[in-house]
Write a protein that holds these residues in place. Sequence first.
Motif, PDB file in Angstrom:
ATOM      1  N   ASP A 179       0.829  -1.204   0.000  1.00  0.00           N
ATOM      2  CA  ASP A 179       0.000   0.000   0.000  1.00  0.00           C
ATOM      3  C   ASP A 179       0.865   1.256   0.000  1.00  0.00           C
ATOM      4  O   ASP A 179       0.578   2.230  -0.699  1.00  0.00           O
ATOM      5  N   GLN A 180       1.925   1.239   0.804  1.00  0.00           N
ATOM      6  CA  GLN A 180       2.814   2.401   0.878  1.00  0.00           C
ATOM      7  C   GLN A 180       3.520   2.623  -0.459  1.00  0.00           C
ATOM      8  O   GLN A 180       3.666   3.756  -0.921  1.00  0.00           O
ATOM      9  N   SER A 181       3.943   1.529  -1.082  1.00  0.00           N
ATOM     10  CA  SER A 181       4.618   1.625  -2.371  1.00  0.00           C
ATOM     11  C   SER A 181       3.676   2.173  -3.440  1.00  0.00           C
ATOM     12  O   SER A 181       4.070   2.990  -4.271  1.00  0.00           O
ATOM     13  N   ALA A 182       2.419   1.723  -3.415  1.00  0.00           N
ATOM     14  CA  ALA A 182       1.431   2.205  -4.386  1.00  0.00           C
ATOM     15  C   ALA A 182       1.181   3.700  -4.193  1.00  0.00           C
ATOM     16  O   ALA A 182       1.060   4.456  -5.165  1.00  0.00           O
ATOM     17  N   PHE A 183       1.126   4.134  -2.939  1.00  0.00           N
ATOM     18  CA  PHE A 183       0.933   5.553  -2.631  1.00  0.00           C
ATOM     19  C   PHE A 183       2.135   6.358  -3.119  1.00  0.00           C
ATOM     20  O   PHE A 183       1.988   7.426  -3.726  1.00  0.00           O
ATOM     21  N   PHE A 184       3.329   5.844  -2.861  1.00  0.00           N
ATOM     22  CA  PHE A 184       4.565   6.490  -3.316  1.00  0.00           C
ATOM     23  C   PHE A 184       4.565   6.618  -4.840  1.00  0.00           C
ATOM     24  O   PHE A 184       4.862   7.685  -5.389  1.00  0.00           O
ATOM     25  N   LYS A 185       4.209   5.541  -5.524  1.00  0.00           N
ATOM     26  CA  LYS A 185       4.172   5.544  -6.986  1.00  0.00           C
ATOM     27  C   LYS A 185       3.175   6.570  -7.510  1.00  0.00           C
ATOM     28  O   LYS A 185       3.501   7.382  -8.389  1.00  0.00           O
ATOM     29  N   ASP A 186       1.952   6.552  -6.977  1.00  0.00           N
ATOM     30  CA  ASP A 186       0.905   7.455  -7.459  1.00  0.00           C
ATOM     31  C   ASP A 186       1.300   8.918  -7.272  1.00  0.00           C
ATOM     32  O   ASP A 186       1.114   9.747  -8.175  1.00  0.00           O
ATOM     33  N   GLU A 187       1.840   9.240  -6.095  1.00  0.00           N
ATOM     34  CA  GLU A 187       2.199  10.630  -5.813  1.00  0.00           C
ATOM     35  C   GLU A 187       3.402  11.078  -6.640  1.00  0.00           C
ATOM     36  O   GLU A 187       3.464  12.225  -7.089  1.00  0.00           O
ATOM     37  N   LEU A 188       4.344  10.166  -6.852  1.00  0.00           N
ATOM     38  CA  LEU A 188       5.526  10.514  -7.637  1.00  0.00           C
ATOM     39  C   LEU A 188       5.151  10.748  -9.098  1.00  0.00           C
ATOM     40  O   LEU A 188       5.621  11.703  -9.730  1.00  0.00           O
ATOM     41  N   ILE A 189       4.292   9.893  -9.634  1.00  0.00           N
ATOM     42  CA  ILE A 189       3.841  10.069 -11.014  1.00  0.00           C
ATOM     43  C   ILE A 189       3.049  11.365 -11.151  1.00  0.00           C
ATOM     44  O   ILE A 189       3.214  12.115 -12.125  1.00  0.00           O
ATOM     45  N   LYS A 190       2.199  11.652 -10.168  1.00  0.00           N
ATOM     46  CA  LYS A 190       1.408  12.883 -10.205  1.00  0.00           C
ATOM     47  C   LYS A 190       2.321  14.111 -10.261  1.00  0.00           C
ATOM     48  O   LYS A 190       2.117  15.024 -11.066  1.00  0.00           O
ATOM     49  N   SER A 191       3.347  14.117  -9.413  1.00  0.00           N
ATOM     50  CA  SER A 191       4.296  15.236  -9.416  1.00  0.00           C
ATOM     51  C   SER A 191       5.090  15.271 -10.716  1.00  0.00           C
ATOM     52  O   SER A 191       5.381  16.340 -11.252  1.00  0.00           O
ATOM     53  N   GLY A 192       5.434  14.079 -11.221  1.00  0.00           N
ATOM     54  CA  GLY A 192       6.173  14.012 -12.478  1.00  0.00           C
ATOM     55  C   GLY A 192       5.381  14.579 -13.642  1.00  0.00           C
ATOM     56  O   GLY A 192       5.929  15.265 -14.509  1.00  0.00           O
ATOM     57  N   LEU A 193       4.084  14.315 -13.662  1.00  0.00           N
ATOM     58  CA  LEU A 193       3.228  14.848 -14.723  1.00  0.00           C
ATOM     59  C   LEU A 193       3.169  16.370 -14.669  1.00  0.00           C
ATOM     60  O   LEU A 193       3.137  17.038 -15.705  1.00  0.00           O
ATOM     61  N   VAL A 233      10.120   4.198   6.641  1.00  0.00           N
ATOM     62  CA  VAL A 233       8.772   4.190   6.069  1.00  0.00           C
ATOM     63  C   VAL A 233       7.957   3.037   6.639  1.00  0.00           C
ATOM     64  O   VAL A 233       8.235   1.868   6.372  1.00  0.00           O
ATOM     65  N   GLU A 234       6.953   3.392   7.432  1.00  0.00           N
ATOM     66  CA  GLU A 234       6.044   2.402   8.003  1.00  0.00           C
ATOM     67  C   GLU A 234       4.588   2.690   7.638  1.00  0.00           C
ATOM     68  O   GLU A 234       3.760   1.788   7.606  1.00  0.00           O
ATOM     69  N   THR A 235       4.272   3.957   7.380  1.00  0.00           N
ATOM     70  CA  THR A 235       2.895   4.364   7.096  1.00  0.00           C
ATOM     71  C   THR A 235       2.873   5.314   5.905  1.00  0.00           C
ATOM     72  O   THR A 235       3.925   5.769   5.433  1.00  0.00           O
ATOM     73  N   GLU A 236       1.658   5.633   5.433  1.00  0.00           N
ATOM     74  CA  GLU A 236       1.532   6.596   4.339  1.00  0.00           C
ATOM     75  C   GLU A 236       2.028   7.977   4.772  1.00  0.00           C
ATOM     76  O   GLU A 236       2.522   8.752   3.950  1.00  0.00           O
ATOM     77  N   ALA A 237       1.888   8.283   6.056  1.00  0.00           N
ATOM     78  CA  ALA A 237       2.403   9.557   6.564  1.00  0.00           C
ATOM     79  C   ALA A 237       3.919   9.619   6.394  1.00  0.00           C
ATOM     80  O   ALA A 237       4.479  10.678   6.081  1.00  0.00           O
ATOM     81  N   ASP A 238       4.581   8.470   6.579  1.00  0.00           N
ATOM     82  CA  ASP A 238       6.028   8.418   6.373  1.00  0.00           C
ATOM     83  C   ASP A 238       6.370   8.630   4.899  1.00  0.00           C
ATOM     84  O   ASP A 238       7.366   9.278   4.566  1.00  0.00           O
ATOM     85  N   VAL A 239       5.530   8.065   4.017  1.00  0.00           N
ATOM     86  CA  VAL A 239       5.743   8.260   2.580  1.00  0.00           C
ATOM     87  C   VAL A 239       5.592   9.740   2.233  1.00  0.00           C
ATOM     88  O   VAL A 239       6.366  10.293   1.443  1.00  0.00           O
ATOM     89  N   ALA A 240       4.583  10.390   2.833  1.00  0.00           N
ATOM     90  CA  ALA A 240       4.379  11.820   2.596  1.00  0.00           C
ATOM     91  C   ALA A 240       5.603  12.617   3.044  1.00  0.00           C
ATOM     92  O   ALA A 240       6.027  13.565   2.371  1.00  0.00           O
ATOM     93  N   THR A 241       6.184  12.225   4.178  1.00  0.00           N
ATOM     94  CA  THR A 241       7.404  12.879   4.661  1.00  0.00           C
ATOM     95  C   THR A 241       8.549  12.655   3.681  1.00  0.00           C
ATOM     96  O   THR A 241       9.328  13.572   3.391  1.00  0.00           O
ATOM     97  N   LEU A 242       8.633  11.443   3.167  1.00  0.00           N
ATOM     98  CA  LEU A 242       9.672  11.100   2.196  1.00  0.00           C
ATOM     99  C   LEU A 242       9.559  11.989   0.953  1.00  0.00           C
ATOM    100  O   LEU A 242      10.557  12.547   0.474  1.00  0.00           O
TER     101      LEU A 242
END
Length: 259
Positions: free
Chosen positions: A27-41, A122-131
Amino acid sequence: MKKYILIFVAIVAVIGIFAYSNSSKSDQSAFFKDELIKSGLERFGQPIEGFNAFIYLEAFPGFEEVDFDGVETLEGKMTFKDGTLTFERTADNPITSAESMISDEGYTTLMKNFSERIGVNVETEADVATLLEKLHESNGEPNANGDDNTGILPFKSGAMGKVLLGPTCPVEKDPPDPNCADKGYATTIQVIEKNSPKSSLFSSVETDKEGNYKVFLPPGEYELQALGGKTFPRCEWEDITIEPDTMIKIDLTCDTGIR
């Protein structure tokens, strides 16, 4: 018998914890991917063959080549060795132009590499957001407190404008008839870096229904073309030069063939 039951329960519990852990990481990886692609676009537009390591390195200066070591792609993986990042093909199937696009597994590896390098657990989506916030800070973007960091925000540069379709009437009048004015044309705009093959697309962007477009590009020289039909409309290439931190306005024209 009771002893075996306890052992069985313990094994089931361990399996459950392991499965939950893997699911959470997914789930964290999917969130990381989605947000990174969004920023990349937002910075780069939509790459024709998807995002790969080299595009992300251009779009996000906060990344380093070592972050992509071992990152899996559709047909291989990235390898960082002797200070150089290269693509290593591992698939046996026919080569495609999307061979280096990062796969779902690759985003998991990228998240792990980057988080370990900058020291974010990275343990939670909040950690991904921090990343991701750390990545944006490295790009020179304001942090959560609104403070500017060093560097220039990448890809505040690019082009915007409108695709115009005309003529729309067989005879032009003087004074011009407002009903015969050029009209907006909804289509796809191709972006090709100058001095590269015209079959090698750098990026593409869709216009809105009125023909308006906006594409973020790094500084450089490019050719833009709106896609027309087999015969008409016929759209012309436009050469553009993108300067740092500048959005230029350029309208693209397409000939309807009406005379």
